[in-house]
Scaffold this active site. Structure first.
Site, PDB file in Angstrom:
ATOM      1  CB  THR A  86       2.665  -0.747  -4.300  1.00 57.06           C
ATOM      2  OG1 THR A  86       2.721  -0.466  -2.915  1.00 57.06           O
ATOM      3  CG2 THR A  86       2.148  -1.983  -4.309  1.00 57.06           C
ATOM      4  CE  LYS A 145      -3.829  -2.137   2.505  1.00 60.48           C
ATOM      5  NZ  LYS A 145      -4.163  -2.649   1.238  1.00 60.48           N
ATOM      6  CB  CYS A 146       4.305   1.611  -0.754  1.00 62.36           C
ATOM      7  SG  CYS A 146       5.619   2.841  -0.875  1.00 62.36           S
ATOM      8  N   GLY A 147       3.073   4.063  -2.230  1.00 54.62           N
ATOM      9  CA  GLY A 147       3.192   4.728  -3.767  1.00 54.62           C
ATOM     10  C   GLY A 147       4.249   4.097  -4.713  1.00 54.62           C
TER      11      GLY A 147
END
Length: 159
Positions: free
Chosen positions: A39, A35-37
């Protein structure tokens, strides 16, 4: 002197994997999160793996929840996400800490071998990448902002 091959880590299925099993291969060790930018880099990592796998290249993914709680799921959630969303086929390990008191021994080692900006060892964010040569020596560290496709020349040199 230690090498990356001296370490063991748990895979997502809970089984232990000796990194010596990757002896003689070029490795890209990456701390990941769902759930990361960054990803979407899973797509580029998988593309690198598929492109170079036959030449002895392997991506090793290490999920980590230390940055903004961006990997909240358990092993089954992570495996499902990686498979269904990005068709990840490279080895994915169990969730680890890359900083702090409970840092995984592999990460303690690789951070010391390839320091970050101004000689810092701490991992700053998800998708920090470490390139390892066929002898198990860490050759370079790349910031999360470095996209996987930007690593092709460095990988080519080691293959």
């Amino acid at each position: 002197m230690s090498t990356v091959y001296d370490f063991t880590a748990s895979l997502l299925d809970g089984s232990n994997k000796s990194l010596a099993d990757f002896s003689g291969k070029v490795l890209l060790v990456v701390n990941t999160a769902s759930k990361c930018g960054f990803t979407p880099q899973y797509e580029g990592l998988e593309a690198l793996y598929r492109k170079y796998q036959s030449q002895g290249f392997v991506v090793l993914g290490f999920p980590c929840n230390q940055f903004g709680g961006q990997e909240p799921g358990d092993a089954a959630d992570i495996a499902r996400f990686c498979s269904l969303t990005y068709d990840v086929t490279f080895p994915m390990f169990g969730k680890i800490d890359v900083n702090g008191a409970d840092v995984h021994p592999l990460y303690r080692f690789i951070k010391g071998e390839a320091k970050g900006v101004l000689g810092t060892e701490a991992i700053k964010w998800n998708f920090t990448k470490f390139l390892v040569d066929r002898e198990g020596t860490v050759t370079e560290r790349f910031a999360p902002s470095v996209a996987p496709d930007q690593l092709a020349k460095e990988i080519d040199k080691l293959l």
